[in-house]
Design a protein around this motif. Structure first.
Motif, mmCIF file in Angstrom:
data_model
loop_
_atom_site.group_PDB
_atom_site.id
_atom_site.type_symbol
_atom_site.label_atom_id
_atom_site.label_comp_id
_atom_site.label_asym_id
_atom_site.label_seq_id
_atom_site.Cartn_x
_atom_site.Cartn_y
_atom_site.Cartn_z
ATOM 1 N N ASN A 202 0.853 -1.184 0.000
ATOM 2 C CA ASN A 202 0.000 0.000 0.000
ATOM 3 C C ASN A 202 0.887 1.231 0.000
ATOM 4 O OD1 ASN A 202 -1.806 2.169 0.870
ATOM 5 N ND2 ASN A 202 -3.259 0.502 1.254
ATOM 6 N N ILE A 203 0.539 2.192 -0.833
ATOM 7 C CA ILE A 203 1.414 3.350 -0.997
ATOM 8 C C ILE A 203 1.583 4.128 0.298
ATOM 9 C CG2 ILE A 203 -0.414 4.977 -1.697
ATOM 10 C CD1 ILE A 203 1.670 6.002 -3.807
ATOM 11 N N ARG A 208 10.303 5.102 1.934
ATOM 12 C CA ARG A 208 11.349 5.796 1.194
ATOM 13 C C ARG A 208 10.944 5.869 -0.276
ATOM 14 N NH1 ARG A 208 17.335 3.692 1.915
ATOM 15 N NH2 ARG A 208 16.872 4.521 4.006
ATOM 16 N N ILE A 209 10.965 7.099 -0.809
ATOM 17 C CA ILE A 209 10.574 7.329 -2.195
ATOM 18 C C ILE A 209 11.836 7.388 -3.049
ATOM 19 C CG2 ILE A 209 9.358 8.847 -3.807
ATOM 20 C CD1 ILE A 209 7.544 7.594 -1.747
ATOM 21 N N ASN A 210 11.870 6.562 -4.085
ATOM 22 C CA ASN A 210 12.991 6.612 -5.025
ATOM 23 C C ASN A 210 12.444 6.807 -6.431
ATOM 24 O OD1 ASN A 210 11.995 4.082 -5.767
ATOM 25 N ND2 ASN A 210 13.520 2.986 -4.504
ATOM 26 N N SER A 211 13.311 6.770 -7.397
ATOM 27 C CA SER A 211 12.891 7.037 -8.780
ATOM 28 C C SER A 211 11.905 5.993 -9.279
ATOM 29 C CB SER A 211 14.118 7.082 -9.689
ATOM 30 O OG SER A 211 14.823 5.854 -9.632
ATOM 31 N N LYS A 212 12.086 4.752 -8.826
ATOM 32 C CA LYS A 212 11.176 3.691 -9.251
ATOM 33 C C LYS A 212 9.769 3.943 -8.718
ATOM 34 C CE LYS A 212 10.669 -1.344 -9.211
ATOM 35 N NZ LYS A 212 11.251 -2.630 -8.743
ATOM 36 N N VAL A 245 7.639 -2.595 -4.542
ATOM 37 C CA VAL A 245 8.891 -2.206 -3.886
ATOM 38 C C VAL A 245 9.797 -3.435 -3.760
ATOM 39 C CG1 VAL A 245 7.817 -0.322 -2.604
ATOM 40 C CG2 VAL A 245 7.946 -2.602 -1.578
ATOM 41 N N ASN A 246 11.106 -3.204 -3.691
ATOM 42 C CA ASN A 246 12.083 -4.288 -3.479
ATOM 43 C C ASN A 246 12.204 -4.580 -1.985
ATOM 44 O OD1 ASN A 246 12.649 -4.561 -6.197
ATOM 45 N ND2 ASN A 246 14.289 -3.029 -6.132
ATOM 46 N N TYR A 247 12.192 -5.889 -1.665
ATOM 47 C CA TYR A 247 12.196 -6.300 -0.256
ATOM 48 C C TYR A 247 13.268 -7.372 -0.066
ATOM 49 C CZ TYR A 247 10.696 -8.832 3.924
ATOM 50 O OH TYR A 247 10.655 -9.469 5.138
ATOM 51 N N LYS A 248 14.124 -7.245 0.952
ATOM 52 C CA LYS A 248 15.172 -8.227 1.264
ATOM 53 C C LYS A 248 14.749 -9.085 2.452
ATOM 54 C CE LYS A 248 19.279 -5.855 -0.471
ATOM 55 N NZ LYS A 248 20.628 -5.334 -0.120
ATOM 56 N N LYS A 249 14.884 -10.418 2.260
ATOM 57 C CA LYS A 249 14.567 -11.328 3.359
ATOM 58 C C LYS A 249 15.678 -12.375 3.493
ATOM 59 C CE LYS A 249 11.889 -14.718 0.720
ATOM 60 N NZ LYS A 249 10.623 -15.478 0.651
#
Length: 758
Positions: A202-203, A208-212, A245-249
């Protein structure tokens, strides 16, 4: 739990009954009879009802039935039917006894009893020793010149003994504390990676806002209108409800964990293949099932649920090679295929017919232990794999087998001496060869291990014949409890004789070491090796050899396993053997010098006893100087001054200065052409002195000396009573000179052959 008797209901296949009652009772309080739980029995692959080796038990069976088996173990009563006794003797392992239908004279069922060793730690010892033998064999196979390039597949249709032997090797590396700890360490702390994945959020949750994100805010679908009061309203009319968004797990799906999963699956598949080809419900099937279940439980752990199938083997991974847990699994996997290829006929002696003969296994284990210790002490190169492992039609055959001769050789390169080393397993010393050949001088003897050492520039046969070889024997005695009981000196010999008549002689092992020491030629020492706590070393004289003793060598990875004591002993042996002036070297030469000829002298005449100052009075080594006196005046001068002189000259008529001459113990005088002499004198032990002619003149020499120097012997004033009033026919002596007036030497043995007694 321990019982005085146990009742077993045995299922049978007969028309008259579905079960038979078997009652087993201990014959004495010293005979343990126990029952363990099913889980414990399953863990160790044992029967639930357990008895002890060396004890006896009585049994009774339902009328019409009886027990049958090896008649040395199961003995039916001659007075009562359906009763008898069980004597395990030295058998250790699962004992299967048939239940017989007496009316039909056929087997209708069976019972299993576990015969336990008298050693309380035998379970642990058995596992550890089998593991280390497997490890040693696989290390040999990993050598560069080993025959591992040959490919073998396991034939599950082979005989049960070969299958069980191979499975035992596999089980010994998988069912160990080291392997279990390694896997559990991995499960508790597996190697992980951070994996980046793309998810929709959900927006309003985007932090953190990036170019993507900005790109999606401008173009993404499923949008919602912004309110008039929103601060972005003047720039955007709407925004997307969700953005990607990109998520690391953290994940356990790493190459190293894939390898661990692959290895465990490979091991489990191997056990499954065994189970699929085993029809009979025996120990092999039970142990394979137990191991398969254990591997299955490990694979079902949550760590492996997200681990994918392996595509490549990451053998160069630093994690696999260095991280605790992973490196042990890698090592086990490398050993696994090699262990599966090994065929060991000697293993039949350990587990044939359900046995767990830990005493024989201890003997095999000690072989590898001694190879390592001897190799380290004598700086030998690595064991040649071809000496121990050979290609067979079944795979790679380990040559080690009880009763079969197996020598390992090498050279000890010390700074002082170069010695040939031969370590032999089951070397037989035959009793049919005469001296000076090697062997036993009574009957055939075969120590478990023999360490033979001799100069490297001669053959072993030459070393035997010249007394230049030393044999040191070792016997494996797993069941010895304490060496102090064997070597104790405060014992009741009458009680010991009674025990001997009953066949329970405690010191039989000690007498066996004495047998090796005394019967096998050129034996320097004989020693017991046992898994106890006390080492004992007895020395025959001042030096380390000859000797007897016992060293404790425990199947353990700790420093307290006794190896250091044996290693220190062998290091002292190495120092002793390079010493060219040792008492043992002197004794060996004396034996060689004494027995090199078959001719034995005989002196059946009275002689002084060889004791005290005369201890060295050996007739063959005692020499008599037969001297010439010119006149009565010369004789009187000799007697008055207790001196006898002879010329020192290199002329043909002079006396040759040989050790026998200057070391003469007696002086026998004659004159003219006498063939019989009776004037015997004892010479002083200091040896002769050199006199000038001036010194002789100063002592009143009866004639004018013509030579410049003379050799002068001092005479004792008294002679032993055995030589009083005795004469000798010196003319019959071999050295009697053709020209009169010359002194000569001869041995006391030769002199006593021509004695004349009144």
């Amino acid at each position: 739990m321990t019982y005085s008797k146990i009742t077993i209901q045995v299922p049978v296949k007969t028309e008259d009954a579905t079960s038979v009652e078997v009652v087993i009772a201990a014959s004495s309080k010293k005979a343990p009879l126990t029952e363990i739980g099913l889980l414990e029995a399953k863990e160790y692959g044992e029967a639930v009802i357990q008895i002890s080796e060396g004890c006896s038990y009585e049994y009774a069976v339902t009328a019409g039935y009886d027990l049958a088996g090896d008649n040395r173990i199961v003995r039916s009563s001659s007075l009562r039917k359906s009763a008898g006794s069980i004597h395990p003797n030295i058998y250790v392992g699962t004992l299967t006894i048939d239940v017989m239908d007496l009316s039909r004279k056929e087997k209708c069922g069976e019972i299993q009893l576990e015969v336990r060793s008298i050693k309380t730690d035998y379970r642990t010892d058995y596992r550890y020793m089998l593991e280390e033998i497997t490890e040693k064999c696989t290390e040999l196979l990993m050598q560069q010149h080993a025959p591992i390039h040959q490919y073998f597949t396991i034939d599950f249709n082979k005989d049960a003994l070969t299958l069980y032997q191979r499975f035992s090797f596999i089980k010994s590396i998988l069912d160990t504390d080291e392997f279990n700890d390694a896997v559990h360490r991995i499960l508790l702390s597996p190697v992980t990676n951070w994996e980046e994945t793309e998810v929709e959020r959900n927006i309003s949750n985007v932090k953190r806002i990036n170019s993507k994100i900005l790109h999606q805010m401008a173009r993404a679908v499923n949008r919602i209108d912004l309110s008039e009061q929103h601060y972005l309203k003047n720039k955007l009319k709407s925004i997307p409800e969700k953005v990607k968004v990109n998520y690391k797990k953290e994940t356990t799906d790493t190459p190293e964990n894939r390898f661990v999963r692959y290895a465990l699956s490979h091991f489990r598949q191997f056990c499954g293949d065994f189970l699929n080809h085993l029809k009979e419900d025996n120990r092999l099937k039970r142990e394979a099932q137990l191991l398969e279940d254990k591997l299955g439980r490990l694979l079902s752990h949550a760590v492996f649920k997200t681990v994918s199938t392996i595509s490549t083997l990451p053998l160069n991974s630093p994690v696999l090679q260095r991280k605790a847990g992973y490196r042990e699994v890698l090592r086990t996997w490398l050993m696994f295929d090699l262990a599966a290829k090994l065929v060991w006929k000697g293993g039949d002696d350990v587990y044939e017919g359900g046995k767990k003969d830990v005493a024989v296994l201890y003997e095999y284990w000690l072989f590898f232990k001694l190879i390592d210790i001897i190799g380290e002490v004598f700086k030998l190169q690595g064991t040649d794999v071809k000496k121990l492992i050979e290609l067979t039609k079944d795979g790679l055959g380990l040559k080690l087998k009880q009763g079969e001769y197996l020598p390992i050789t090498g050279v000890f390169e010390s700074k002082i001496r170069r010695l040939q080393i031969q370590f032999s397993y089951n070397r037989t010393f035959r009793g049919d060869k005469q001296y000076p050949h090697g062997g036993s001088w009574t009957t055939n003897l075969r120590p478990d291990y023999t360490l033979s050492i001799w100069p490297s520039d001669i053959t072993q046969e030459t070393a035997e014949q010249e007394e230049l070889i030393v044999h040191i024997h070792f016997d494996a005695k797993y069941k010895v409890k304490d060496a102090k009981e064997i070597f104790e000196t405060d014992i009741n010999l009458n009680e010991e004789k009674e025990l001997q008549s009953k066949g329970t002689f405690k010191r039989a092992d000690l007498l066996k070491m004495h047998t090796y020491r005394d019967a096998i030629r050129r034996t320097g020492g004989a020693y017991i090796l046992y898994p106890g706590d006390n080492s004992t070393e007895k020395r025959g004289f001042h030096e380390i050899l000859p000797g007897l003793g016992a060293f404790c060598i425990k199947p353990s990875k700790t420093n307290s396993n006794g190896v250091n004591a044996l290693k220190a002993f062998l290091e002292e042996i190495a120092i002793h053997l390079v010493n060219r002036a040792s008492q043992r070297e002197l004794m060996a030469f004396r034996v060689y010098d004494t027995h090199k000829n078959n001719n034995s002298s005989q002196v059946n005449e009275q002689l002084p006893e060889a004791s005290g100052l005369n201890r060295g009075l050996m007739p063959d080594d005692t020499f008599v100087l037969v001297g010439y006196y010119k006149s009565q005046a010369h004789l009187n001068w000799i007697i008055k001054h207790n001196l006898y002189n002879t010329r020192m000259t290199l002329a043909d008529d002079g006396m040759q200065l040989r050790p026998q001459t200057v070391g003469a113990k007696y002086l026998l005088l004659y004159t003219g052409r006498e063939k019989v002499a009776n004037k015997l004198f004892k010479l002083k032990m200091d040896g002769p002195r050199i006199f000038s002619k001036k010194e002789l003149v100063s002592k009143g020499y009866p004639t004018k000396p013509r030579e410049r120097l003379y050799l002068v012997f001092e005479i004792e004033q008294e002679i032993e009573k055995e030589f009083e009033n005795v004469a000798w026919k010196i003319g019959e002596l071999a050295n009697y000179p053709k020209k009169h007036g010359l002194p000569f030497h001869t041995s006391l043995t030769e002199v006593m052959q021509v004695v004349i007694r009144p």
